[in-house]
Design a protein around this motif. Structure first.
Motif, PDB file in Angstrom:
ATOM      1  N   ALA A  61       0.835  -1.205   0.000  1.00  0.00           N
ATOM      2  CA  ALA A  61       0.000   0.000   0.000  1.00  0.00           C
ATOM      3  C   ALA A  61       0.864   1.247   0.000  1.00  0.00           C
ATOM      4  N   ALA A  62       1.947   1.231   0.755  1.00  0.00           N
ATOM      5  CA  ALA A  62       2.854   2.380   0.771  1.00  0.00           C
ATOM      6  C   ALA A  62       3.506   2.563  -0.597  1.00  0.00           C
ATOM      7  N   ALA A  63       3.889   1.471  -1.228  1.00  0.00           N
ATOM      8  CA  ALA A  63       4.486   1.556  -2.567  1.00  0.00           C
ATOM      9  C   ALA A  63       3.458   2.075  -3.569  1.00  0.00           C
ATOM     10  N   ASP A  64       2.204   1.647  -3.434  1.00  0.00           N
ATOM     11  CA  ASP A  64       1.153   2.130  -4.332  1.00  0.00           C
ATOM     12  C   ASP A  64       0.932   3.626  -4.151  1.00  0.00           C
ATOM     13  N   ARG A  65       0.949   4.105  -2.894  1.00  0.00           N
ATOM     14  CA  ARG A  65       0.776   5.542  -2.652  1.00  0.00           C
ATOM     15  C   ARG A  65       1.913   6.336  -3.308  1.00  0.00           C
ATOM     16  N   ARG A  66       3.132   5.833  -3.157  1.00  0.00           N
ATOM     17  CA  ARG A  66       4.273   6.523  -3.786  1.00  0.00           C
ATOM     18  C   ARG A  66       4.129   6.530  -5.309  1.00  0.00           C
ATOM     19  N   ALA A  67       3.674   5.419  -5.872  1.00  0.00           N
ATOM     20  CA  ALA A  67       3.505   5.342  -7.325  1.00  0.00           C
ATOM     21  C   ALA A  67       2.417   6.301  -7.796  1.00  0.00           C
ATOM     22  N   LEU A  68       1.293   6.364  -7.068  1.00  0.00           N
ATOM     23  CA  LEU A  68       0.216   7.286  -7.442  1.00  0.00           C
ATOM     24  C   LEU A  68       0.678   8.738  -7.381  1.00  0.00           C
ATOM     25  N   GLU A  69       1.539   9.067  -6.438  1.00  0.00           N
ATOM     26  CA  GLU A  69       2.054  10.429  -6.328  1.00  0.00           C
ATOM     27  C   GLU A  69       2.925  10.799  -7.525  1.00  0.00           C
ATOM     28  N   ARG A  70       3.489   9.804  -8.203  1.00  0.00           N
ATOM     29  CA  ARG A  70       4.344  10.063  -9.364  1.00  0.00           C
ATOM     30  C   ARG A  70       3.560  10.318 -10.647  1.00  0.00           C
ATOM     31  N   LEU A  71       2.252  10.063 -10.638  1.00  0.00           N
ATOM     32  CA  LEU A  71       1.441  10.290 -11.837  1.00  0.00           C
ATOM     33  C   LEU A  71       1.419  11.774 -12.192  1.00  0.00           C
ATOM     34  N   ALA A  72       1.483  12.074 -13.465  1.00  0.00           N
ATOM     35  CA  ALA A  72       1.419  13.463 -13.925  1.00  0.00           C
ATOM     36  C   ALA A  72       0.016  14.032 -13.765  1.00  0.00           C
TER      37      ALA A  72
ATOM     38  N   LEU B 238      -1.719  -1.212 -10.218  1.00  0.00           N
ATOM     39  CA  LEU B 238      -0.662  -0.297 -10.631  1.00  0.00           C
ATOM     40  C   LEU B 238       0.498  -1.084 -11.203  1.00  0.00           C
ATOM     41  N   LEU B 239       1.027  -0.597 -12.289  1.00  0.00           N
ATOM     42  CA  LEU B 239       2.237  -1.148 -12.863  1.00  0.00           C
ATOM     43  C   LEU B 239       3.252  -0.017 -12.824  1.00  0.00           C
ATOM     44  N   ALA B 240       4.340  -0.228 -12.120  1.00  0.00           N
ATOM     45  CA  ALA B 240       5.312   0.841 -11.952  1.00  0.00           C
ATOM     46  C   ALA B 240       6.710   0.358 -12.302  1.00  0.00           C
ATOM     47  N   SER B 241       7.460   1.216 -12.934  1.00  0.00           N
ATOM     48  CA  SER B 241       8.868   0.997 -13.212  1.00  0.00           C
ATOM     49  C   SER B 241       9.594   2.237 -12.684  1.00  0.00           C
ATOM     50  N   PRO B 242      10.886   2.254 -12.723  1.00  0.00           N
ATOM     51  CA  PRO B 242      11.577   3.452 -12.252  1.00  0.00           C
ATOM     52  C   PRO B 242      11.195   4.727 -13.009  1.00  0.00           C
ATOM     53  N   ARG B 243      10.726   4.600 -14.236  1.00  0.00           N
ATOM     54  CA  ARG B 243      10.432   5.779 -15.053  1.00  0.00           C
ATOM     55  C   ARG B 243       8.950   6.046 -15.284  1.00  0.00           C
ATOM     56  N   SER B 244       8.095   5.046 -15.094  1.00  0.00           N
ATOM     57  CA  SER B 244       6.682   5.195 -15.460  1.00  0.00           C
ATOM     58  C   SER B 244       5.759   4.542 -14.451  1.00  0.00           C
TER      59      SER B 244
ATOM     60  N   PRO C  74     -15.568   1.344  -3.865  1.00  0.00           N
ATOM     61  CA  PRO C  74     -14.573   1.865  -2.921  1.00  0.00           C
ATOM     62  C   PRO C  74     -13.726   0.737  -2.323  1.00  0.00           C
ATOM     63  N   ALA C  75     -12.441   1.014  -2.180  1.00  0.00           N
ATOM     64  CA  ALA C  75     -11.551   0.058  -1.528  1.00  0.00           C
ATOM     65  C   ALA C  75     -11.930  -0.039  -0.059  1.00  0.00           C
ATOM     66  N   PRO C  76     -11.681  -1.176   0.578  1.00  0.00           N
ATOM     67  CA  PRO C  76     -11.981  -1.306   2.005  1.00  0.00           C
ATOM     68  C   PRO C  76     -11.283  -0.224   2.821  1.00  0.00           C
ATOM     69  N   GLU C  77     -11.894   0.166   3.913  1.00  0.00           N
ATOM     70  CA  GLU C  77     -11.347   1.195   4.805  1.00  0.00           C
ATOM     71  C   GLU C  77      -9.908   0.872   5.156  1.00  0.00           C
ATOM     72  N   GLY C  78      -9.041   1.873   5.064  1.00  0.00           N
ATOM     73  CA  GLY C  78      -7.644   1.688   5.415  1.00  0.00           C
ATOM     74  C   GLY C  78      -6.780   1.249   4.252  1.00  0.00           C
ATOM     75  N   GLN C  79      -7.376   0.908   3.105  1.00  0.00           N
ATOM     76  CA  GLN C  79      -6.597   0.488   1.950  1.00  0.00           C
ATOM     77  C   GLN C  79      -6.755   1.453   0.795  1.00  0.00           C
ATOM     78  N   GLU C  80      -7.369   2.594   1.057  1.00  0.00           N
ATOM     79  CA  GLU C  80      -7.562   3.580   0.003  1.00  0.00           C
ATOM     80  C   GLU C  80      -6.252   4.277  -0.287  1.00  0.00           C
ATOM     81  N   ASN C  81      -6.090   4.690  -1.510  1.00  0.00           N
ATOM     82  CA  ASN C  81      -4.902   5.420  -1.929  1.00  0.00           C
ATOM     83  C   ASN C  81      -5.228   6.895  -1.992  1.00  0.00           C
ATOM     84  N   PRO C  82      -4.242   7.757  -1.797  1.00  0.00           N
ATOM     85  CA  PRO C  82      -4.525   9.199  -1.833  1.00  0.00           C
ATOM     86  C   PRO C  82      -4.944   9.683  -3.188  1.00  0.00           C
TER      87      PRO C  82
END
Length: 86
Positions: free
Chosen positions: A17-28, A42-48, A78-86
């Motif tokens: 979940a923490a990795a997903d939050r960081r990835a979502l923050e990287r979206l343009a 989410l599919l994340a690489s170092p660049r995308s 909605p995702a279950p409480e506590g698993q929502e992403n920002p």
């Protein structure tokens, strides 16, 4: 050689979940409803970062990679409480 992070559900535990939050923050562009949806993948690489809809695998009405931000969606759950992403 590093590739994209393997596709995983957004609910893969606290570390995921923490990795997903960081990835979502990287979206343009903000993900909109997808950020808090149970179907988010989410599919994340170092660049995308790519937002993928898991519903696309079983329902052709949903695009695999929706145009962001998603402001309305018939498949939104909605995702279950506590698993929502920002």
């Amino acid at each position: 050689m590093s590739g994209p992070r393997p596709e995983a559900p957004a609910d893969e535990g606290a570390e995921g979940a923490a990795a997903d939050r960081r990835a979502l923050e990287r979206l343009a562009v903000a993900a909109g409803l997808c950020a808090a949806c149970v179907h988010l993948r989410l599919l994340a690489s170092p660049r995308s970062v790519f937002v993928r809809c898991a519903l696309a695998a079983t329902d052709p009405r949903f695009p695999r990679y929706p145009a962001l931000p998603v402001l309305a969606c018939d498949g939104y759950r909605p995702a279950p409480e506590g698993q929502e992403n920002p």
